[in-house]
Design a protein around this motif. Structure first.
Motif, PDB file in Angstrom:
ATOM      1  N   ALA A   1      -9.136  19.020  94.570  1.00 41.29           N
ATOM      2  CA  ALA A   1     -10.567  19.411  95.173  1.00 41.29           C
ATOM      3  C   ALA A   1     -10.718  18.690  96.462  1.00 41.29           C
ATOM      4  O   ALA A   1     -10.230  17.780  96.868  1.00 41.29           O
ATOM      5  N   ALA A   2     -11.155  19.782  97.456  1.00 42.86           N
ATOM      6  CA  ALA A   2     -11.239  19.502  98.935  1.00 42.86           C
ATOM      7  C   ALA A   2     -12.656  19.029  99.282  1.00 42.86           C
ATOM      8  O   ALA A   2     -13.645  19.986  98.968  1.00 42.86           O
ATOM      9  N   GLU A   3     -12.857  18.229 100.277  1.00 43.99           N
ATOM     10  CA  GLU A   3     -14.263  17.709 100.807  1.00 43.99           C
ATOM     11  C   GLU A   3     -14.359  17.563 102.067  1.00 43.99           C
ATOM     12  O   GLU A   3     -13.056  16.923 102.690  1.00 43.99           O
TER      13      GLU A   3
ATOM     14  N   ARG B   1     -13.504  13.128  71.548  1.00 49.48           N
ATOM     15  CA  ARG B   1     -12.411  12.050  70.924  1.00 49.48           C
ATOM     16  C   ARG B   1     -11.338  12.293  71.336  1.00 49.48           C
ATOM     17  O   ARG B   1     -10.127  12.001  70.555  1.00 49.48           O
ATOM     18  N   SER B   2     -10.920  12.445  72.564  1.00 50.44           N
ATOM     19  CA  SER B   2      -9.643  12.699  73.445  1.00 50.44           C
ATOM     20  C   SER B   2      -9.211  11.155  73.663  1.00 50.44           C
ATOM     21  O   SER B   2      -7.839  11.257  73.885  1.00 50.44           O
ATOM     22  N   GLY B   3      -9.873  10.273  73.880  1.00 54.08           N
ATOM     23  CA  GLY B   3      -9.768   9.022  74.314  1.00 54.08           C
ATOM     24  C   GLY B   3      -9.563   8.779  75.831  1.00 54.08           C
ATOM     25  O   GLY B   3      -9.385   7.830  76.533  1.00 54.08           O
ATOM     26  N   PHE B   4     -10.020   9.997  76.404  1.00 58.25           N
ATOM     27  CA  PHE B   4     -10.060  10.138  78.011  1.00 58.25           C
ATOM     28  C   PHE B   4     -11.216  10.391  78.648  1.00 58.25           C
ATOM     29  O   PHE B   4     -12.174  11.099  77.795  1.00 58.25           O
ATOM     30  N   ASP B   5     -11.581   9.814  79.675  1.00 57.36           N
ATOM     31  CA  ASP B   5     -12.882  10.335  80.329  1.00 57.36           C
ATOM     32  C   ASP B   5     -12.598  11.540  81.277  1.00 57.36           C
ATOM     33  O   ASP B   5     -11.646  12.050  81.413  1.00 57.36           O
ATOM     34  N   ARG B   6     -13.678  12.295  81.276  1.00 53.67           N
ATOM     35  CA  ARG B   6     -13.780  13.217  82.126  1.00 53.67           C
ATOM     36  C   ARG B   6     -13.929  13.000  83.460  1.00 53.67           C
ATOM     37  O   ARG B   6     -14.889  12.585  84.039  1.00 53.67           O
ATOM     38  N   GLY B   7     -12.746  12.966  84.205  1.00 55.34           N
ATOM     39  CA  GLY B   7     -12.714  12.315  85.784  1.00 55.34           C
ATOM     40  C   GLY B   7     -12.922  13.378  86.589  1.00 55.34           C
ATOM     41  O   GLY B   7     -12.165  14.151  86.850  1.00 55.34           O
ATOM     42  N   HIS B   8     -13.928  13.044  87.625  1.00 55.47           N
ATOM     43  CA  HIS B   8     -14.147  13.925  88.597  1.00 55.47           C
ATOM     44  C   HIS B   8     -13.008  13.902  89.727  1.00 55.47           C
ATOM     45  O   HIS B   8     -12.554  12.774  89.975  1.00 55.47           O
ATOM     46  N   MET B   9     -12.610  15.048  90.295  1.00 54.26           N
ATOM     47  CA  MET B   9     -11.799  14.912  91.512  1.00 54.26           C
ATOM     48  C   MET B   9     -12.629  14.951  92.708  1.00 54.26           C
ATOM     49  O   MET B   9     -12.518  14.108  93.643  1.00 54.26           O
TER      50      MET B   9
ATOM     51  N   VAL C   1     -11.069  15.110 102.888  1.00 55.04           N
ATOM     52  CA  VAL C   1     -10.377  14.259 101.588  1.00 55.04           C
ATOM     53  C   VAL C   1      -9.971  15.513 100.671  1.00 55.04           C
ATOM     54  O   VAL C   1     -10.666  16.378 100.336  1.00 55.04           O
ATOM     55  N   VAL C   2      -8.894  15.195 100.084  1.00 60.87           N
ATOM     56  CA  VAL C   2      -8.218  16.072  99.185  1.00 60.87           C
ATOM     57  C   VAL C   2      -7.854  15.132  98.022  1.00 60.87           C
ATOM     58  O   VAL C   2      -7.138  14.228  98.232  1.00 60.87           O
ATOM     59  N   THR C   3      -8.135  15.417  96.781  1.00 62.86           N
ATOM     60  CA  THR C   3      -8.138  14.641  95.552  1.00 62.86           C
ATOM     61  C   THR C   3      -7.492  15.527  94.400  1.00 62.86           C
ATOM     62  O   THR C   3      -7.834  16.883  94.343  1.00 62.86           O
ATOM     63  N   GLY C   4      -6.522  15.064  93.728  1.00 59.48           N
ATOM     64  CA  GLY C   4      -5.966  15.806  92.716  1.00 59.48           C
ATOM     65  C   GLY C   4      -4.988  14.931  91.715  1.00 59.48           C
ATOM     66  O   GLY C   4      -4.832  13.918  91.911  1.00 59.48           O
ATOM     67  N   PRO C   5      -4.637  15.732  90.703  1.00 61.79           N
ATOM     68  CA  PRO C   5      -3.682  15.211  89.799  1.00 61.79           C
ATOM     69  C   PRO C   5      -2.198  15.296  90.058  1.00 61.79           C
ATOM     70  O   PRO C   5      -1.775  16.128  90.846  1.00 61.79           O
TER      71      PRO C   5
ATOM     72  N   LEU D   1     -16.076  21.611  84.498  1.00 62.50           N
ATOM     73  CA  LEU D   1     -15.088  20.994  84.129  1.00 62.50           C
ATOM     74  C   LEU D   1     -13.741  21.629  84.941  1.00 62.50           C
ATOM     75  O   LEU D   1     -12.536  21.119  84.783  1.00 62.50           O
ATOM     76  N   ALA D   2     -14.081  22.351  86.033  1.00 68.83           N
ATOM     77  CA  ALA D   2     -13.062  22.866  86.850  1.00 68.83           C
ATOM     78  C   ALA D   2     -12.698  21.860  87.983  1.00 68.83           C
ATOM     79  O   ALA D   2     -11.729  22.121  88.599  1.00 68.83           O
ATOM     80  N   ASN D   3     -13.715  20.768  87.981  1.00 73.51           N
ATOM     81  CA  ASN D   3     -13.529  19.699  88.943  1.00 73.51           C
ATOM     82  C   ASN D   3     -12.799  18.370  88.259  1.00 73.51           C
ATOM     83  O   ASN D   3     -13.300  17.395  88.467  1.00 73.51           O
ATOM     84  N   VAL D   4     -12.548  18.511  86.859  1.00 71.78           N
ATOM     85  CA  VAL D   4     -12.364  17.540  85.998  1.00 71.78           C
ATOM     86  C   VAL D   4     -10.894  17.245  85.572  1.00 71.78           C
ATOM     87  O   VAL D   4     -10.378  18.530  85.243  1.00 71.78           O
ATOM     88  N   VAL D   5     -10.437  16.043  85.438  1.00 70.38           N
ATOM     89  CA  VAL D   5      -9.036  15.843  84.896  1.00 70.38           C
ATOM     90  C   VAL D   5      -9.315  14.768  83.651  1.00 70.38           C
ATOM     91  O   VAL D   5     -10.127  13.794  83.743  1.00 70.38           O
ATOM     92  N   PRO D   6      -8.566  14.824  82.718  1.00 73.28           N
ATOM     93  CA  PRO D   6      -8.498  13.798  81.511  1.00 73.28           C
ATOM     94  C   PRO D   6      -7.869  12.509  82.344  1.00 73.28           C
ATOM     95  O   PRO D   6      -7.045  12.344  82.875  1.00 73.28           O
ATOM     96  N   GLN D   7      -8.991  11.520  82.449  1.00 73.18           N
ATOM     97  CA  GLN D   7      -8.531  10.340  83.066  1.00 73.18           C
ATOM     98  C   GLN D   7      -8.663   9.139  82.148  1.00 73.18           C
ATOM     99  O   GLN D   7      -9.558   8.776  81.344  1.00 73.18           O
ATOM    100  N   ASP D   8      -7.802   8.184  82.314  1.00 82.19           N
ATOM    101  CA  ASP D   8      -7.692   6.790  81.579  1.00 82.19           C
ATOM    102  C   ASP D   8      -9.164   6.217  81.793  1.00 82.19           C
ATOM    103  O   ASP D   8      -9.316   5.852  83.080  1.00 82.19           O
ATOM    104  N   ARG D   9      -9.757   5.713  80.989  1.00 80.21           N
ATOM    105  CA  ARG D   9     -11.036   5.173  80.923  1.00 80.21           C
ATOM    106  C   ARG D   9     -11.112   4.049  81.942  1.00 80.21           C
ATOM    107  O   ARG D   9     -12.076   3.915  82.624  1.00 80.21           O
ATOM    108  N   ALA D  10     -10.094   3.186  81.834  1.00 77.53           N
ATOM    109  CA  ALA D  10     -10.146   1.969  82.437  1.00 77.53           C
ATOM    110  C   ALA D  10      -9.807   2.338  83.897  1.00 77.53           C
ATOM    111  O   ALA D  10     -10.573   1.569  84.774  1.00 77.53           O
ATOM    112  N   VAL D  11      -8.834   3.171  84.223  1.00 73.72           N
ATOM    113  CA  VAL D  11      -8.883   3.536  85.741  1.00 73.72           C
ATOM    114  C   VAL D  11     -10.237   4.167  86.477  1.00 73.72           C
ATOM    115  O   VAL D  11     -10.519   3.899  87.494  1.00 73.72           O
ATOM    116  N   ASN D  12     -10.511   5.216  85.451  1.00 73.97           N
ATOM    117  CA  ASN D  12     -11.897   5.916  86.115  1.00 73.97           C
ATOM    118  C   ASN D  12     -12.822   4.873  86.406  1.00 73.97           C
ATOM    119  O   ASN D  12     -13.510   5.247  87.195  1.00 73.97           O
ATOM    120  N   ARG D  13     -13.265   3.838  85.375  1.00 79.07           N
ATOM    121  CA  ARG D  13     -14.552   3.217  85.699  1.00 79.07           C
ATOM    122  C   ARG D  13     -14.091   1.913  86.429  1.00 79.07           C
ATOM    123  O   ARG D  13     -15.011   1.123  86.880  1.00 79.07           O
TER     124      ARG D  13
END
Length: 287
Positions: free
Chosen positions: A56-58, A96-104, A156-160, A122-134
């Protein structure tokens, strides 16, 4: 198209990219089932293989960050109807995936309500570890916003990152990143660099050059930059958890109080925001 949430439109997104050039794919394995999406304040290159964005680019500006701080966050995650049905993530994939919906592209970067609503696609989202995301990731996002306020403009360019022989998938559909990156370029100084963070609890971060990031991700995130800028990582601000308030009188930002005090302040702030949203919705219903 997503009329109720704001849509990814066919328009010129070049202003969101450094010198108008999109990131380039170096790893040919990534170059499959890709769809570029253009929103009001960010652009995404979506992968139908991963069912996540590749990036995702900004273009973050001092004025945009200031405007974003005045907008209440309203979570409204939604499927992206602009994507082929088989290639898009679904809300049910994250249940119930155990992951946050992490914005890029973070909701906290969005300068208008419409742009914020679009960021929950959800096109801007990845499964992200909850502790890391928050924790660490939220601190990186806020530190980048504050840096853009000081510098005036940052690209800024962000991604997985998907690395290793076996990458997990939630619901058998959406790939789980092994790492996350956030790359910065300051057009005023020519400096560039990136945060690289494992997508795991107790993660630490490291600053890397764009050359190292290219090796890790298979992406040349700022292709027009000279070789010298790509070879050396700029000094990135240490991620810190800030309050959303303004800086102190001496220019230093407020730090959140730890533990119970921090939670109490956060709870009061969230209650205040909820009451404001209820009042706004009531007024809309009446008038």
């Amino acid at each position: 198209m997503l009329a109720s949430h704001g849509t990814a439109k066919a328009r010129d997104c070049s202003a969101l990219f450094a010198e108008g050039r999109r990131p380039e794919i170096i790893n040919v394995k990534l170059d499959q089932r890709l769809v570029p999406l253009c929103y009001d304040a960010f652009a995404v290159l979506h992968s139908g293989v991963a069912r996540t964005p590749l990036y995702a680019a900004e273009r973050l500006t001092r004025e945009g960050v200031s405007a974003a701080r005045g907008i209440d966050r309203i979570d409204a995650f939604h499927d992206e109807d602009a994507l082929p049905p088989d290639d898009r993530a679904l809300l049910e994939d994250y249940v119930r995936s155990g992951f946050d919906r992490g914005h890029m592209a973070p909701a906290g970067d969005m300068p208008t309500e419409a742009a914020q609503a679009q960021s929950f696609s959800l096109a801007n989202v990845v499964p992200q570890d909850r502790a890391v995301n928050r924790g660490l990731w939220a601190a990186i996002e806020e530190s980048v916003r504050r840096l853009s306020t000081r510098r005036g403009t940052l690209f800024v360019v962000t991604g997985p990152v998907y690395s290793g022989g076996s990458v997990r998938a939630i619901n058998g559909r959406v790939l789980v990143p092994t790492q996350l990156f956030k790359a910065l370029y300051d057009p005023a100084t020519g400096e560039a660099g990136a945060y690289l963070v494992p997508n795991a609890d107790d993660a630490s971060w490291r600053a890397v050059s764009l050359d190292v990031l290219r090796q890790e991700t298979g992406l040349d995130v700022f292709p027009t930059l000279p070789a010298a800028a790509k070879a050396t990582a700029m000094a990135l601000p240490e991620p810190r958890v800030y309050s959303r308030g303004p800086a102190d009188g001496d220019g230093s930002p407020h730090r959140r109080r730890p533990d119970a005090d921090s939670f109490e302040a956060w709870a009061k702030q969230e209650l205040h925001r909820a009451l404001r949203r209820l009042w706004r919705d009531l007024m809309r219903a009446i008038f």
